[in-house]
Design a protein around this motif. Structure first.
Motif, mmCIF file in Angstrom:
data_model
loop_
_atom_site.group_PDB
_atom_site.id
_atom_site.type_symbol
_atom_site.label_atom_id
_atom_site.label_comp_id
_atom_site.label_asym_id
_atom_site.label_seq_id
_atom_site.Cartn_x
_atom_site.Cartn_y
_atom_site.Cartn_z
ATOM 1 N N ILE A 1 -3.716 4.737 -1.058
ATOM 2 C CA ILE A 1 -3.885 5.797 -0.061
ATOM 3 C C ILE A 1 -2.513 6.270 0.381
ATOM 4 N N HIS A 2 -2.345 7.577 0.379
ATOM 5 C CA HIS A 2 -1.077 8.189 0.774
ATOM 6 C C HIS A 2 -1.387 9.404 1.641
ATOM 7 N N HIS B 1 9.837 1.263 -3.570
ATOM 8 C CA HIS B 1 8.765 1.128 -4.548
ATOM 9 C C HIS B 1 7.574 0.415 -3.899
ATOM 10 N N TYR B 2 6.827 1.144 -3.086
ATOM 11 C CA TYR B 2 5.655 0.583 -2.404
ATOM 12 C C TYR B 2 4.690 1.700 -2.037
ATOM 13 N N SER B 3 3.467 1.329 -1.701
ATOM 14 C CA SER B 3 2.443 2.267 -1.250
ATOM 15 C C SER B 3 2.325 2.177 0.264
ATOM 16 N N GLN B 4 1.977 3.286 0.898
ATOM 17 C CA GLN B 4 1.750 3.275 2.347
ATOM 18 C C GLN B 4 0.574 2.375 2.690
ATOM 19 N N TYR C 1 -4.699 -2.494 3.564
ATOM 20 C CA TYR C 1 -3.430 -3.212 3.703
ATOM 21 C C TYR C 1 -2.333 -2.169 3.872
ATOM 22 N N LEU C 2 -1.793 -2.043 5.078
ATOM 23 C CA LEU C 2 -0.731 -1.075 5.333
ATOM 24 C C LEU C 2 0.623 -1.749 5.215
ATOM 25 N N SER C 3 1.524 -1.094 4.507
ATOM 26 C CA SER C 3 2.897 -1.584 4.421
ATOM 27 C C SER C 3 3.523 -1.558 5.801
ATOM 28 N N GLY C 4 4.559 -2.356 5.989
ATOM 29 C CA GLY C 4 5.294 -2.340 7.245
ATOM 30 C C GLY C 4 5.798 -0.942 7.533
ATOM 31 N N GLN D 1 -6.148 8.642 7.597
ATOM 32 C CA GLN D 1 -6.170 9.079 6.204
ATOM 33 C C GLN D 1 -7.037 8.144 5.358
ATOM 34 N N ALA D 2 -7.075 6.870 5.746
ATOM 35 C CA ALA D 2 -7.838 5.856 5.014
ATOM 36 C C ALA D 2 -9.260 5.693 5.563
ATOM 37 N N ASN D 3 -9.708 6.642 6.374
ATOM 38 C CA ASN D 3 -11.044 6.612 6.977
ATOM 39 C C ASN D 3 -11.238 5.383 7.867
#
Length: 125
Positions: free
Chosen positions: A4-5, A15-18, A27-30, A62-64
């Motif tokens: 999800i972006h 090099h990571y996803s939001q 799972y949200l990145s820091g 954004q991720a509902n």
């Protein structure tokens, strides 16, 4: 696994996803307290905490999902003396919802930020 972006957030500098959704878990990145329009970090810990939580809420939408579906929060701060201000802003943001939480004192954070926050949540699907 679903990546999800949101265009409403600054583009990742690494090099990571939001956010990644897997089996209804988000799972949200820091997240650092970077203003999505000015790309700047506010100076006070209260402003930084409010901004980082607002940014997390943007990704959750954004991720509902939303802040009331957050399961766990990990807060990284390089100065534990700032904790009272962080906790006040955090409590105001989550109101009656009380996710599990871990506070991790760290050395210096990227870009000189005073806080970084990572969350795990569930999707409202």
């Amino acid at each position: 696994m679903n990546i999800i972006h949101t265009e409403s957030m600054p583009i990742a500098n690494g090099h990571y996803s939001q956010c990644i959704e897997h089996n209804g878990i988000l799972y949200l990145s820091g997240q650092l307290p970077i203003d999505r329009e000015t790309k700047k970090i506010p100076t006070s810990i209260s402003e930084q905490t409010n901004l980082v939580l607002k940014n997390i809420e943007t990704i959750l939408h954004q991720a509902n999902s939303d802040k009331n579906h957050v399961l766990q929060v990990r807060i990284y701060i390089p100065n534990i003396q700032l904790w009272d201000e962080v906790n006040a802003a955090y409590s105001n943001f989550f109101e009656d919802h009380k996710p599990t939480r871990c506070v991790i004192p760290t050395n210096e954070l990227h870009y000189g930020a005073l806080i970084e926050v990572e969350v795990t949540a569930i999707s409202k699907l």
